[in-house]
Design an enzyme around this catalytic site. Structure first.
Site, PDB file in Angstrom:
ATOM      1  CG  HIS A   1      -0.503   0.238   2.515  1.00 61.84           C
ATOM      2  ND1 HIS A   1      -0.412   1.490   3.056  1.00 61.84           N
ATOM      3  CD2 HIS A   1      -0.054  -0.614   3.462  1.00 61.84           C
ATOM      4  CE1 HIS A   1       0.062   1.400   4.296  1.00 61.84           C
ATOM      5  NE2 HIS A   1       0.296   0.123   4.563  1.00 61.84           N
TER       6      HIS A   1
ATOM      7  CB  THR B   1      -6.831 -19.469   2.285  1.00 64.55           C
ATOM      8  OG1 THR B   1      -7.258 -20.683   2.895  1.00 64.55           O
ATOM      9  CG2 THR B   1      -7.286 -19.420   0.830  1.00 64.55           C
TER      10      THR B   1
ATOM     11  CB  CYS C   1       2.174   3.707  13.046  1.00 59.60           C
ATOM     12  SG  CYS C   1       2.365   3.218  11.349  1.00 59.60           S
TER      13      CYS C   1
HETATM   14  C1  LIG Z   1       4.196   1.364   6.302  1.00 58.82           C
HETATM   15  C2  LIG Z   1       5.424   0.777   6.892  1.00 58.82           C
HETATM   16  C3  LIG Z   1       5.369  -0.427   7.598  1.00 58.82           C
HETATM   17  C4  LIG Z   1       4.073  -1.151   7.892  1.00 58.82           C
HETATM   18  O1  LIG Z   1       3.574  -1.764   6.744  1.00 58.82           O
HETATM   19  P1  LIG Z   1       2.097  -2.368   6.745  1.00 58.82           P
HETATM   20  O2  LIG Z   1       2.030  -3.059   5.407  1.00 58.82           O
HETATM   21  O3  LIG Z   1       1.180  -1.202   6.838  1.00 58.82           O
HETATM   22  O4  LIG Z   1       1.991  -3.311   7.857  1.00 58.82           O
HETATM   23  C5  LIG Z   1       6.547  -0.934   8.097  1.00 58.82           C
HETATM   24  N1  LIG Z   1       7.718  -0.296   7.910  1.00 58.82           N
HETATM   25  C6  LIG Z   1       7.805   0.864   7.248  1.00 58.82           C
HETATM   26  C7  LIG Z   1       9.130   1.519   7.064  1.00 58.82           C
HETATM   27  C8  LIG Z   1       6.649   1.449   6.711  1.00 58.82           C
HETATM   28  O5  LIG Z   1       6.748   2.602   6.065  1.00 58.82           O
END
Ligand SMILES: *Cc1c(COP(=O)(O)O)cnc(C)c1O
Length: 387
Positions: A204, A242, A327
């Site tokens: 994403h 799965t 986050c």
């Molecule tokens: C966004 C991010 C994550 C977390 O990834 P998710 O797919 O949202 O769990 C971990 N490490 C870094 C450096 C990120 O930018």
């Protein structure tokens, strides 16, 4: 929906319409909806073919072998699998990581430490945000089993020298993991040329869907990570469950699209990012965090002296940005990444992260840039007249 210019591509990206089309082809009764593990009919074989095609797309982007790719629910799970999986496989030991990692690396390391399953050395960066490979070298011990240092930082975009860090790990016989959630599809990452053993990826951040990622696990030598999710023994026994065909196809397609025009797109983003900085640098008392280090083309992390970042965010009407990582943006604590780079609490609290991406254009940059300059000026004037 607010019409502010989206400048938070480091937090997440919209799914590219071409990726939506590839994913949609795996949903619905007339689509490729089968269980990739079903061996008894065409529905299963076709789904497996789509998954394996995506696996090849991801492997190609890293110059890896398809069998080295393990699907996960995202980079958070990939980091957990790499870190806990290696420590469990090795029966414990010493980990080296840094205080500027994403929480998805910090928290698994801290958890292992708390449970008495590992000892952890937490390295701090220089003022430019980079981890000095010499500090990794000095921290390596006889019982070091894993070094985990991110490729590019999510808040500042600062890029670590993973070639130098990996070479030291290899010399010492420690495994090297890098969180490449921000850099995949943006920076060269060739696992045949680079001494990395484990690489975390996420869809994403590169115009794929949320909820899917992958862990690259080197096969020569054959590295094993102990499964953290137990079930049917999928993914060579490293990650059961799965396989979500549509999500996996979305990750494969997103990464292939990013690779197709990677260098040209990074140059375009760098120019847009610099155009935004040209707006902001006209203000007095602005600091470009990580400005001395090599950085991702899309990132711009700026501190505005005498301004509260949260107030600034709230007052902006034309730009959707963040104070740091999504986050941790629920907390009002100043960024731990910026504090580790030596910024005072006040300066760290005044910082905003701008990140440009595929759907950013010059008109949007100018609209957002003018808004930030206007709001910062207004907030500073108001503070002065109160004083
Ligand atoms: C966004 C991010 C994550 C977390 O990834 P998710 O797919 O949202 O769990 C971990 N490490 C870094 C450096 C990120 O930018």
């Amino acid at each position: 929906m607010s019409q502010a210019v989206y400048l938070d591509y480091a937090a997440t990206t919209p799914v590219d319409p071409r990726v939506v089309a590839a994913m949609t082809a795996c949903l619905g009764p007339d689509a490729n909806f089968g269980n990739p593990a079903s061996r008894s009919h065409l529905y299963g074989w076709l789904a497996e073919e789509a998954v394996e095609n995506a696996r090849r797309q991801v492997a190609d982007a890293l110059n890896a072998d398809s069998r080295e790719i393990v699907w996960t629910s995202g980079a958070t799970e990939a980091n957990n699998l790499a870190i806990k999986g290696v420590l469990e496989q090795k029966g414990g030991g010493h980990i080296i990581t840094s205080v500027t990692e994403h929480k998805a690396v910090l928290d698994p390391c801290a958890w292992l430490e708390r449970k008495g399953l590992a000892t952890v050395t937490w390295l701090t960066p220089g003022a430019d945000g980079r981890i000095d490979p010499a500090d990794v070298g000095a921290a390596l011990r006889d019982d070091t089993v894993l070094v985990s240092i991110m490729h590019a930082n999510n808040e500042t975009g600062v890029i670590n020298d993973i070639a130098a860090i990996g070479a030291l790990c290899r010399e010492h016989g420690a495994l090297f993991h890098t969180d490449a959630a921000q850099s995949a599809g943006k920076l060269p990452l060739d696992v045949r040329a680079l001494p990395v053993d484990l690489v975390s990826l996420c869809a994403h951040k590169i115009y794929g869907p949320k909820g899917v990622g992958a862990l690259y696990v080197r096969r020569h030598p054959d590295i094993r990570v102990a499964s953290q999710i137990h079930g049917g023994g999928h993914e060579r026994n490293m990650r059961s469950g799965t396989l979500p065909t549509h999500q996996i196809v979305g990750l494969g397609e997103a990464l292939a699209l990013a690779m197709a025009d990677r260098d040209a797109e990074q140059a375009r983003l760098g120019a847009l990012r610099d155009r935004l900085w040209d707006h902001l640098r006209a203000l007095p008392g602005v600091h470009l965090n990580g400005g001395e280090a090599p950085r991702l083309a899309g990132h711009l992390n700026v501190a505005f002296e005498g301004v509260d970042g949260e107030m600034l965010l709230t007052a902006l009407t034309e730009a959707a940005v963040s104070t740091g990582s999504a986050c941790t943006s629920a907390s009002l604590e100043p960024s731990y990444v910026l504090k580790a780079m030596g910024l005072s609490d006040a300066l760290a609290q005044s910082a905003l992260r701008f990140s440009v991406g595929r759907f950013t254009d010059e008109a949007g940059i100018d609209r957002a840039g003018e808004d930030v300059v206007g709001v910062v000026t207004r907030l500073r004037d108001a503070a002065r007249s109160r004083a």
